[in-house]
Design a protein around this motif. Structure first.
Motif, short mmCIF file in Angstrom:
data_model
loop_
_atom_site.label_atom_id
_atom_site.label_comp_id
_atom_site.label_asym_id
_atom_site.label_seq_id
_atom_site.Cartn_x
_atom_site.Cartn_y
_atom_site.Cartn_z
N UNK A 53 0.81 -1.22 0.00
CA UNK A 53 0.00 0.00 0.00
C UNK A 53 0.84 1.28 0.00
N UNK A 54 2.16 1.14 -0.09
CA UNK A 54 3.02 2.32 -0.16
C UNK A 54 2.98 3.17 1.10
N UNK A 55 2.86 2.53 2.24
CA UNK A 55 2.84 3.25 3.52
C UNK A 55 4.26 3.63 3.90
N UNK A 56 4.47 4.88 4.27
CA UNK A 56 5.82 5.36 4.57
C UNK A 56 6.15 5.33 6.06
N UNK A 57 5.18 5.07 6.88
CA UNK A 57 5.43 5.03 8.33
C UNK A 57 6.40 3.91 8.67
N UNK A 58 7.23 4.10 9.69
CA UNK A 58 8.18 3.05 10.08
C UNK A 58 7.46 1.76 10.47
N UNK A 59 8.08 0.64 10.15
CA UNK A 59 7.47 -0.65 10.45
C UNK A 59 7.25 -0.83 11.95
N UNK A 60 8.20 -0.38 12.76
CA UNK A 60 8.05 -0.53 14.21
C UNK A 60 6.86 0.27 14.74
N UNK A 61 6.59 1.41 14.11
CA UNK A 61 5.43 2.21 14.50
C UNK A 61 4.14 1.45 14.18
N UNK A 62 4.09 0.85 13.01
CA UNK A 62 2.91 0.08 12.62
C UNK A 62 2.74 -1.14 13.52
N UNK A 63 3.84 -1.79 13.85
CA UNK A 63 3.77 -2.98 14.70
C UNK A 63 3.24 -2.62 16.09
#
Length: 249
Positions: free
Chosen positions: A64-74
């Motif tokens: 989905x082209x999300x630019x947020x850091x992976x750790x933030x999403x996790x």
């Protein structure tokens, strides 16, 4: 110290012990909506069942082209999931009976899951399973999640068991593949309808094609005591036949 000639049982959590997938789906939808993604559906969610939360989010982030850091999403996904899990998580009744029977006999057990350790412990505590299974390992604690064998091999190490002496209970093809790669026998209880013919399940020592609707503690317990030399398939009439040419590892 290993337990020679003693079977140890490794349980996947989500979709195997507990019906937590609806909560993971809702948490995923809520998280993605925060990043402007509103078309994430159940069918897409099922493609990631059995895959660790981190690896799932990494794939969705790229898609989905999300630019947020992976750790933030996790962190966000875990927070949303824990809120939902605290409200309600159902243990599959026959699985609870199976765990209770193994616990009563002193069978070594551990949960090995792709969820975070916090999520695993919260679900076990909320359902009372933590009184029966005290050891857990998260895929986030090993280099690679399922279908790699890392989480199951680490589970065996933590309870002092040889891989060949372990039986894994799994609902997802990735988990069955991981068990096979780890050199462990597998009891497969497919969560997603229609996946019983997935090639990964062909390596299982015991297969319940109808999933939880066909799984019984008694059938699993009886198989555990004898293993059988070929892959056995359970129908509504019980263990009905063997699949020629498919042997446990």
């Amino acid at each position: 110290m290993s337990h020679p000639h003693r079977t140890s049982v490794i349980f996947d959590l989500d979709g195997t012990l507990v019906d937590s997938e609806p909560n993971y789906y809702r948490a995923g939808r809520q998280l993605l909506a925060q990043y402007g993604v509103t078309d994430f559906g159940w069918e897409e969610h099922t493609r990631f069942i059995g895959i660790s939360t981190r690896e799932t989010l990494a794939a969705l982030r790229e898609r989905y082209g999300i630019t947020a850091p992976l750790d933030e999403m996790l962190a966000g996904k875990n927070r949303l999931y824990l809120e939902l899990a605290a409200a309600a998580t159902e243990v599959f009744p026959e699985m609870r009976r199976f765990v209770e029977r193994l616990h009563a006999e002193g069978t070594p057990m551990i949960v090995a899951s792709g969820s975070s350790r916090a999520a695993i412990e919260a679900v076990l505590a909320g359902t009372g399973l933590d009184a029966l299974i005290t050891d857990v390992v998260s895929a986030e604690e090993v280099p690679h999640g399922k279908p790699a064998p890392d989480v199951f091999l680490e589970a065996a190490r933590r309870i002092g068991a040889e891989p060949a002496d372990c039986v894994v209970l799994e609902d997802a093809p990735a988990g069955a593949a991981a068990a096979h790669a780890a050199g462990m026998r597998c009891v497969a209880v497919p969560y997603v309808r229609g996946t019983a013919n997935d090639p990964a399940f062909a390596t299982a020592g015991l297969l319940f094609p109808g999933g939880q609707s066909e799984f019984t503690a008694q059938a699993a317990y009886e198989w555990l005591g004898q293993y059988g030399c070929r892959c056995q398939i359970v129908s509504g009439q019980g263990i009905s036949r063997s699949r020629e040419g498919s042997t446990p590892p």
